[in-house]
Write a protein that holds these residues in place. Structure first.
Motif, PDB file in Angstrom:
ATOM      1  N   LYS A  76       5.223   5.598   4.767  1.00  0.00           N
ATOM      2  CA  LYS A  76       6.335   5.088   3.962  1.00  0.00           C
ATOM      3  C   LYS A  76       5.820   4.684   2.585  1.00  0.00           C
ATOM      4  O   LYS A  76       4.728   4.121   2.462  1.00  0.00           O
ATOM      5  CB  LYS A  76       6.972   3.860   4.615  1.00  0.00           C
ATOM      6  N   TYR A  77       6.630   4.934   1.579  1.00  0.00           N
ATOM      7  CA  TYR A  77       6.296   4.510   0.222  1.00  0.00           C
ATOM      8  C   TYR A  77       6.382   2.988   0.140  1.00  0.00           C
ATOM      9  O   TYR A  77       7.289   2.377   0.684  1.00  0.00           O
ATOM     10  CB  TYR A  77       7.274   5.136  -0.775  1.00  0.00           C
ATOM     11  N   GLY A  78       5.393   2.385  -0.512  1.00  0.00           N
ATOM     12  CA  GLY A  78       5.422   0.944  -0.749  1.00  0.00           C
ATOM     13  C   GLY A  78       4.619   0.118   0.231  1.00  0.00           C
ATOM     14  O   GLY A  78       4.480  -1.081   0.037  1.00  0.00           O
ATOM     15  N   VAL A  79       4.103   0.716   1.277  1.00  0.00           N
ATOM     16  CA  VAL A  79       3.292  -0.050   2.226  1.00  0.00           C
ATOM     17  C   VAL A  79       1.826   0.009   1.798  1.00  0.00           C
ATOM     18  O   VAL A  79       1.419   0.890   1.042  1.00  0.00           O
ATOM     19  CB  VAL A  79       3.434   0.485   3.678  1.00  0.00           C
ATOM     20  N   SER A  80       1.053  -0.918   2.275  1.00  0.00           N
ATOM     21  CA  SER A  80      -0.382  -0.934   1.988  1.00  0.00           C
ATOM     22  C   SER A  80      -1.060   0.168   2.797  1.00  0.00           C
ATOM     23  O   SER A  80      -1.061   0.130   4.034  1.00  0.00           O
ATOM     24  CB  SER A  80      -0.974  -2.293   2.354  1.00  0.00           C
ATOM     25  N   ILE A  81      -1.629   1.132   2.106  1.00  0.00           N
ATOM     26  CA  ILE A  81      -2.265   2.257   2.789  1.00  0.00           C
ATOM     27  C   ILE A  81      -3.409   1.770   3.677  1.00  0.00           C
ATOM     28  O   ILE A  81      -3.552   2.198   4.816  1.00  0.00           O
ATOM     29  CB  ILE A  81      -2.765   3.309   1.774  1.00  0.00           C
ATOM     30  N   ALA A  83      -3.867  -1.208   5.099  1.00  0.00           N
ATOM     31  CA  ALA A  83      -3.374  -1.944   6.262  1.00  0.00           C
ATOM     32  C   ALA A  83      -2.761  -1.007   7.292  1.00  0.00           C
ATOM     33  O   ALA A  83      -3.002  -1.150   8.498  1.00  0.00           O
ATOM     34  CB  ALA A  83      -2.352  -2.990   5.832  1.00  0.00           C
ATOM     35  N   VAL A  84      -1.981  -0.041   6.832  1.00  0.00           N
ATOM     36  CA  VAL A  84      -1.357   0.915   7.749  1.00  0.00           C
ATOM     37  C   VAL A  84      -2.420   1.761   8.442  1.00  0.00           C
ATOM     38  O   VAL A  84      -2.367   1.987   9.653  1.00  0.00           O
ATOM     39  CB  VAL A  84      -0.330   1.808   7.005  1.00  0.00           C
ATOM     40  N   ALA A  85      -3.415   2.229   7.692  1.00  0.00           N
ATOM     41  CA  ALA A  85      -4.474   3.063   8.267  1.00  0.00           C
ATOM     42  C   ALA A  85      -5.279   2.287   9.316  1.00  0.00           C
ATOM     43  O   ALA A  85      -5.582   2.817  10.390  1.00  0.00           O
ATOM     44  CB  ALA A  85      -5.393   3.590   7.174  1.00  0.00           C
ATOM     45  N   GLU A  86      -5.628   1.037   9.019  1.00  0.00           N
ATOM     46  CA  GLU A  86      -6.380   0.226   9.983  1.00  0.00           C
ATOM     47  C   GLU A  86      -5.564  -0.033  11.245  1.00  0.00           C
ATOM     48  O   GLU A  86      -6.082   0.048  12.359  1.00  0.00           O
ATOM     49  CB  GLU A  86      -6.835  -1.088   9.352  1.00  0.00           C
ATOM     50  N   SER A  87      -4.282  -0.349  11.069  1.00  0.00           N
ATOM     51  CA  SER A  87      -3.400  -0.584  12.213  1.00  0.00           C
ATOM     52  C   SER A  87      -3.272   0.683  13.063  1.00  0.00           C
ATOM     53  O   SER A  87      -3.301   0.622  14.290  1.00  0.00           O
ATOM     54  CB  SER A  87      -2.027  -1.035  11.713  1.00  0.00           C
ATOM     55  N   LEU A  88      -3.140   1.825  12.392  1.00  0.00           N
ATOM     56  CA  LEU A  88      -3.033   3.101  13.089  1.00  0.00           C
ATOM     57  C   LEU A  88      -4.300   3.402  13.882  1.00  0.00           C
ATOM     58  O   LEU A  88      -4.236   3.793  15.047  1.00  0.00           O
ATOM     59  CB  LEU A  88      -2.753   4.218  12.089  1.00  0.00           C
ATOM     60  N   LYS A  89      -5.456   3.190  13.272  1.00  0.00           N
ATOM     61  CA  LYS A  89      -6.736   3.421  13.958  1.00  0.00           C
ATOM     62  C   LYS A  89      -6.842   2.581  15.232  1.00  0.00           C
ATOM     63  O   LYS A  89      -7.196   3.076  16.293  1.00  0.00           O
ATOM     64  CB  LYS A  89      -7.915   3.089  13.045  1.00  0.00           C
ATOM     65  N   GLU A  90      -6.531   1.291  15.103  1.00  0.00           N
ATOM     66  CA  GLU A  90      -6.635   0.388  16.247  1.00  0.00           C
ATOM     67  C   GLU A  90      -5.662   0.769  17.359  1.00  0.00           C
ATOM     68  O   GLU A  90      -6.019   0.758  18.539  1.00  0.00           O
ATOM     69  CB  GLU A  90      -6.392  -1.056  15.803  1.00  0.00           C
ATOM     70  N   SER A  91      -4.437   1.117  16.984  1.00  0.00           N
ATOM     71  CA  SER A  91      -3.416   1.474  17.966  1.00  0.00           C
ATOM     72  C   SER A  91      -3.787   2.749  18.711  1.00  0.00           C
ATOM     73  O   SER A  91      -3.708   2.805  19.945  1.00  0.00           O
ATOM     74  CB  SER A  91      -2.064   1.643  17.268  1.00  0.00           C
ATOM     75  N   VAL A  92      -4.189   3.782  17.979  1.00  0.00           N
ATOM     76  CA  VAL A  92      -4.563   5.055  18.606  1.00  0.00           C
ATOM     77  C   VAL A  92      -5.781   4.857  19.498  1.00  0.00           C
ATOM     78  O   VAL A  92      -5.809   5.319  20.644  1.00  0.00           O
ATOM     79  CB  VAL A  92      -4.813   6.144  17.540  1.00  0.00           C
ATOM     80  N   LYS A  93      -6.788   4.151  19.005  1.00  0.00           N
ATOM     81  CA  LYS A  93      -8.011   3.909  19.787  1.00  0.00           C
ATOM     82  C   LYS A  93      -7.685   3.174  21.088  1.00  0.00           C
ATOM     83  O   LYS A  93      -8.104   3.593  22.169  1.00  0.00           O
ATOM     84  CB  LYS A  93      -9.003   3.096  18.951  1.00  0.00           C
TER      85      LYS A  93
END
Length: 116
Positions: A76-81, A83-93
């Motif tokens: 999404k436009y406007g989100v912290s890249i 923060a989103v990437a770190e959250s995604l990494k943790e969730s997928v892992k």
């Protein structure tokens, strides 16, 4: 390819397609992620022909009982890249490790585009 393990009851093999579906679902459920996107033209063609190509936007590489994951996403436009990437990494892992019982060595996030 697949990852394998064994226990007192026998051998367990988990295909890369099953792992990629879990990783893809975890990615789509993460905050700030709009969708996963295909890595190759053949993936897009398979989607158009309604053939199940596994987890869209996820590449799985295995070595022994270790799993390496590449995720290709739109954010999404406007989100912290970061923060989103770190959250995604943790969730997928977390979700892949819980599903397989194997160790996820790395999760690489590839941001392909933005959705405004």
């Amino acid at each position: 390819m697949s990852v394998s393990t064994s226990n007192a009851y026998g051998k367990i093999s988990i295909s890369d397609i099953a792992i990629s579906k879990v990783a893809s679902q975890a990615a789509v459920e993460s905050y700030g992620i709009v969708d996963t996107v295909s890595r190759r033209f053949t993936d897009t063609l398979a989607e158009l022909l309604k053939r199940d190509a596994g987890g869209k936007g996820v590449k799985i590489t295995t070595s022994g009982n270790r799993i390496f994951i590449d995720v290709y996403v739109l954010i999404k436009y406007g989100v912290s890249i970061e923060a989103v990437a770190e959250s995604l990494k943790e969730s997928v892992k977390y979700k892949v490790e819980r599903f397989t019982g194997m160790i996820v060595d790395t999760v690489n996030v590839n941001i392909v585009g933005l959705k405004i």
